[in-house]
Design a protein around this motif. Structure first.
Motif, PDB file in Angstrom:
ATOM      1  N   SER A 191      11.491  18.329   1.881  1.00 21.10           N
ATOM      2  CA  SER A 191      11.660  17.542   2.797  1.00 21.10           C
ATOM      3  C   SER A 191      12.292  16.441   2.436  1.00 21.10           C
ATOM      4  O   SER A 191      12.137  15.696   1.491  1.00 21.10           O
ATOM      5  N   LEU A 192      13.081  15.762   3.578  1.00 24.79           N
ATOM      6  CA  LEU A 192      13.616  14.346   3.622  1.00 24.79           C
ATOM      7  C   LEU A 192      14.691  13.934   2.316  1.00 24.79           C
ATOM      8  O   LEU A 192      14.789  12.850   1.990  1.00 24.79           O
ATOM      9  N   VAL A 193      15.199  14.984   1.738  1.00 22.89           N
ATOM     10  CA  VAL A 193      16.177  15.001   0.713  1.00 22.89           C
ATOM     11  C   VAL A 193      17.493  14.613   1.573  1.00 22.89           C
ATOM     12  O   VAL A 193      17.772  14.933   2.634  1.00 22.89           O
ATOM     13  N   ALA A 194      18.234  13.577   0.750  1.00 25.01           N
ATOM     14  CA  ALA A 194      19.695  13.290   1.219  1.00 25.01           C
ATOM     15  C   ALA A 194      20.684  13.637   0.251  1.00 25.01           C
ATOM     16  O   ALA A 194      20.689  13.050  -0.887  1.00 25.01           O
TER      17      ALA A 194
ATOM     18  N   GLN B 141      12.294  13.952  -0.862  1.00 20.48           N
ATOM     19  CA  GLN B 141      12.625  12.341  -0.580  1.00 20.48           C
ATOM     20  C   GLN B 141      13.689  11.973  -1.722  1.00 20.48           C
ATOM     21  O   GLN B 141      14.123  10.702  -1.821  1.00 20.48           O
ATOM     22  N   ALA B 142      14.160  12.964  -2.243  1.00 23.92           N
ATOM     23  CA  ALA B 142      15.148  12.475  -3.424  1.00 23.92           C
ATOM     24  C   ALA B 142      16.417  12.369  -2.768  1.00 23.92           C
ATOM     25  O   ALA B 142      16.638  12.813  -1.685  1.00 23.92           O
ATOM     26  N   GLY B 143      17.374  11.797  -3.444  1.00 22.05           N
ATOM     27  CA  GLY B 143      18.932  11.614  -2.909  1.00 22.05           C
ATOM     28  C   GLY B 143      19.879  11.936  -3.910  1.00 22.05           C
ATOM     29  O   GLY B 143      19.460  11.743  -5.150  1.00 22.05           O
TER      30      GLY B 143
ATOM     31  N   ILE C  25      15.128  22.777  -1.659  1.00 17.83           N
ATOM     32  CA  ILE C  25      15.165  21.689  -1.372  1.00 17.83           C
ATOM     33  C   ILE C  25      14.073  21.393  -0.461  1.00 17.83           C
ATOM     34  O   ILE C  25      14.166  21.866   0.630  1.00 17.83           O
TER      35      ILE C  25
ATOM     36  N   MET D 290      15.000   6.069 -10.216  1.00 19.16           N
ATOM     37  CA  MET D 290      16.080   5.669  -9.309  1.00 19.16           C
ATOM     38  C   MET D 290      16.426   4.262 -10.273  1.00 19.16           C
ATOM     39  O   MET D 290      15.742   3.092 -10.381  1.00 19.16           O
ATOM     40  N   PRO D 291      17.791   4.388 -10.812  1.00 19.52           N
ATOM     41  CA  PRO D 291      18.552   5.718 -10.827  1.00 19.52           C
ATOM     42  C   PRO D 291      17.873   6.648 -11.679  1.00 19.52           C
ATOM     43  O   PRO D 291      17.108   6.528 -12.759  1.00 19.52           O
TER      44      PRO D 291
ATOM     45  N   GLY E  66      10.595  14.427  -6.832  1.00 15.84           N
ATOM     46  CA  GLY E  66      10.501  13.572  -5.782  1.00 15.84           C
ATOM     47  C   GLY E  66      10.769  11.960  -5.967  1.00 15.84           C
ATOM     48  O   GLY E  66      10.361  11.209  -6.979  1.00 15.84           O
ATOM     49  N   LYS E  67      11.567  11.491  -4.824  1.00 14.56           N
ATOM     50  CA  LYS E  67      12.201  10.204  -4.709  1.00 14.56           C
ATOM     51  C   LYS E  67      13.195   9.710  -5.673  1.00 14.56           C
ATOM     52  O   LYS E  67      13.546   8.643  -5.694  1.00 14.56           O
ATOM     53  N   ALA E  68      13.725  10.592  -6.372  1.00  9.51           N
ATOM     54  CA  ALA E  68      14.491  10.358  -7.420  1.00  9.51           C
ATOM     55  C   ALA E  68      15.655  10.014  -6.709  1.00  9.51           C
ATOM     56  O   ALA E  68      16.166  10.503  -5.790  1.00  9.51           O
ATOM     57  N   GLY E  69      16.579   9.287  -7.281  1.00  5.05           N
ATOM     58  CA  GLY E  69      17.891   8.878  -6.882  1.00  5.05           C
ATOM     59  C   GLY E  69      18.851   9.067  -7.761  1.00  5.05           C
ATOM     60  O   GLY E  69      19.195   8.423  -8.945  1.00  5.05           O
TER      61      GLY E  69
ATOM     62  N   GLN F 245      19.267  16.125   4.806  1.00  6.12           N
ATOM     63  CA  GLN F 245      20.272  15.995   5.319  1.00  6.12           C
ATOM     64  C   GLN F 245      21.304  16.487   4.313  1.00  6.12           C
ATOM     65  O   GLN F 245      21.215  15.843   3.073  1.00  6.12           O
TER      66      GLN F 245
END
Lengths: 339, 339, 339
Positions: free
Chosen positions: C253-256, C272-274, C251, C306-307, C289-292, C238
């Motif tokens: 997959s599944l990053v916002a 999956q990071a955002g 970038i 995250m954060p 991966g998965k970081a916010g 997104q």
């Protein structure tokens, strides 16, 4: 006539009523979403507070539930959830039938093979060399690429897409806007730009696989990305190139599986979990929601957290954290003693 | 003629310029993306460093901003952001008009009902028994399944899909590749394979709902998955079967809501958050980005982390963690004292 | 004839065999997925255990690998992975050719411009005022909105959609069910419902951009959402409105990425990071991966968690956590000493 009287509900549920009634039931509902012609059920005691305000005409409860103290009509039975399911199936609308035949607006390419009793809906696309086996359903605007094979009794819902040469087994269900066989994400990085690595493999979906809406499964760099027999994928899942998933797995929505991961049989992966590239996940593992797996997993492991650890370790870490303020207090007392 | 002179900018913004100029403005831009015929604005002091290199012909600033020390044309006004929005709307291109009518390549099934002033684009599919109310727009290649109802003034963007029997309210917006009413993810697990549980319910989208691109909303096992009036869903969201969402919620991208969750009114769920199945989320809750909710939430709770806790608790945990090295030092001093 | 003899494999790989053989190779495979006519390779010593059970007719290994102790046919060479790729390309099926021409079932609107050697597939939609430059491919059921421009040598895969006025550069690849230019998620919140903010800007995809399946890129509130030259986006990502991404980023997959974020050049964002809204991410950053990400990042930062914090800090926190039980033990000893 589909409406049910109390006596019929009692027969279906093998239950007993707490009073007589001439109520007519014509639909099922949840406790909070009913009316005096609907039947609901108490599936879990945590919803007990919803009974008071429920408008449902009948509420199914288990035989141990004490109906005294509520002024409403209950049917007590051994398994309210199972009985409710039977009644729901009684009221279910007829299944949509796709009468075999090829719509005049469908595109049928050269050298295609279309089996017996196949439905191909309006705007559906069957590219050159593709083959669709007997009794399959290709819904409106679905796409079947060049040389794709679709097994018998499969269904491609509207707007689903299977790219060239992929293999779809029997009784496979592809939901809308899923994409089977898009290019794997592979590049040779460079300072002046990244060079695309051709992705010349395919995706193989074995028999009885189900793929959710907007789930994407990338074709292999070479060889096959494989989803094993009976594995069920929910919506919005990413499966990278050259991933091999075993039989009868459950993968829940928004999971990301990076390239070349190998997953055993009967593995469960809960929502929003992720698996790093090239890892091996043993049979029967359970990966909890939002977990990030960064190492191989032995058969039967249950992991959570990021990076994923055993459930025991995850909980232990949280308990440790809660100890710190107590430790600080005890240390302060010692310090004060020797000031 | 759409171009604006400085005097016109001053009139629209009720502002004052730091000098005169015969600049002609014909577009809006961000500070870093402009040219000498564009107007930009400083919406937040954190972007102040971008002023120096901005190529924008005019920069809108608030009345408290000190324009001295910059050699460029500023317009000072009370609310630069609001003024900028007015000017942007002045330059906005005409809205795309979909002239009512049914394209000759659209598929219109049997027993459909099409209201007044409806647009049905090329390749759009209206299956048997569906009904489209007045003034709605069904864009190219969109899919309206059997017996679906679409309320007045709704728009289905290209490649969106609404599966059989679902109910779409008035003024609903469905963005491209969203999927309304795909099967819920329900199976009876088994050692020889998992048995699909029929998903015979529907999805109900109430009035003024907006659904983002590639968002998927599963139909109920029985009964209805409900998205309440005025609720706005961003892109790439998963809504499980039998979820009930209240009115006027905001749900941001890549959120996963598992089956049978009940969400109150005016709830905000930020990006990549998830909610486990069967939970109840009270009115006015805020679920922060990436949170994983694993328990019911009372009205008004604000939660973050995985598993989600109150913001206070989340921050406290992080502060505790930072204490450890200090505790270790103090303990060492005590130990050394008594060696 | 595509089949290869051992002598040909030795020539291609510039390798040596551990014995002679009249094996005929006609496909490539992974170690665990082969047969006696396939060739595989050992790319990483961690897969060494797969050699024993592999059915591959030939296994490529590096010159340092000791082939003694295995009773099978090896070819030793300098770079087994590169040699394998050459052989895989030898066996690759012919690329699907899209012969230039406009299918009779495609929709071509008013005032469109179609270049030389363009393919427009069955059911594809080109709305009024759109332009497609030379040598581009618009696959079946893809959607090109009003006044969209598509540069030369680009490809839109089936069911991809580009909404009105967006600009697509040269050699751009859009995978199936991606959505370019859907409305940004912008509302004025209100107690009686939220008011939609018109999203009148566009999306600009610069040259050599690739966009994965089911990836969604929202149009700007005004101005442009920009994906810079050569940037590669994986599936299910997104990108919010007014985001500006630089050149040659990856970038996954599944990053916002929330609205108005600005990202530099050569940034890598793992799965999956955002990234929260309005942040600035410097050149060359790596987001794990998965970081916010909740703060601006300086050029070259590597963050996780995250954060999101630096990798160093993330690991330090975990080490601290592991110290607590030891601290508790030492404290207990001191306490006991002074009881």
């Amino acid at each position: 006539m589909k409406a049910l009287k109390l006596s019929q509900i009692l027969a279906i549920s093998e239950g007993t009523a707490n009073r007589d009634s001439d109520v007519i039931i014509n639909e099922v509902s949840s406790l909070i979403d009913g009316n005096n012609h609907s039947i609901s059920f108490l599936g879990n005691r945590r919803y007990i507070s919803q009974i008071k305000d429920s408008k449902a005409g009948i509420i199914l409860v288990d035989n141990d539930f004490d109906t005294a103290g509520f002024d409403r009509l209950f049917v007590s039975c051994e398994d309210p959830s199972a009985s409710f399911t039977k009644i729901a199936d009684h009221f279910a609308p007829p299944i949509i039938e796709y009468t075999p035949g090829i719509d005049s607006t469908a595109h049928i390419g050269q050298n295609t093979t279309i089996g017996e009793n196949v439905y191909i809906g309006p705007g559906a696309i069957i590219m050159d060399g593709a083959s669709i086996d007997d009794n399959s359903v290709i819904c409106a605007n679905a796409y079947v690429g060049h040389h794709v094979t679709i097994g018998a009794y499969s269904i491609l819902y509207p707007n689903s897409a299977v790219r060239e040469r992929c293999e779809v087994g029997q009784r496979v269900i592809l939901h809308s806007s899923c994409v089977i066989g898009s290019d794997g994400f592979g590049f040779i990085p460079g300072k002046d730009g990244h060079k695309k690595i051709p992705q010349v493999g395919i995706v193989q979906l074995q028999d009885d696989v189900e793929v959710g809406s907007c789930t994407t499964i990338d074709r292999a760099r070479f060889g096959k990305t494989i989803i094993g027999e009976g594995t069920k994928l929910d919506n919005l899942i990413q499966i990278g190139h050259n991933v091999i998933i075993g039989k009868h797995c459950f993968i829940v929505s928004l999971v990301a599986i990076a390239g070349s991961v190998q997953i055993g049989n009967f593995v469960t992966i809960a929502g929003q979990a992720g698996i790093s590239g090239h890892l091996q996940i043993g049979d029967g593992c359970t990966i909890m929601g939002k977990a990030g797996v960064t190492r191989d997993l032995k058969p039967g492991e249950v992991v959570m957290g990021m990076p994923a650890t055993s459930r025991r370790e995850f909980i232990a870490d949280r308990i440790q954290l809660r100890k710190i303020s107590k430790l600080e207090k005890r240390l302060k007392e010692l310090e004060d003693k020797f000031k």
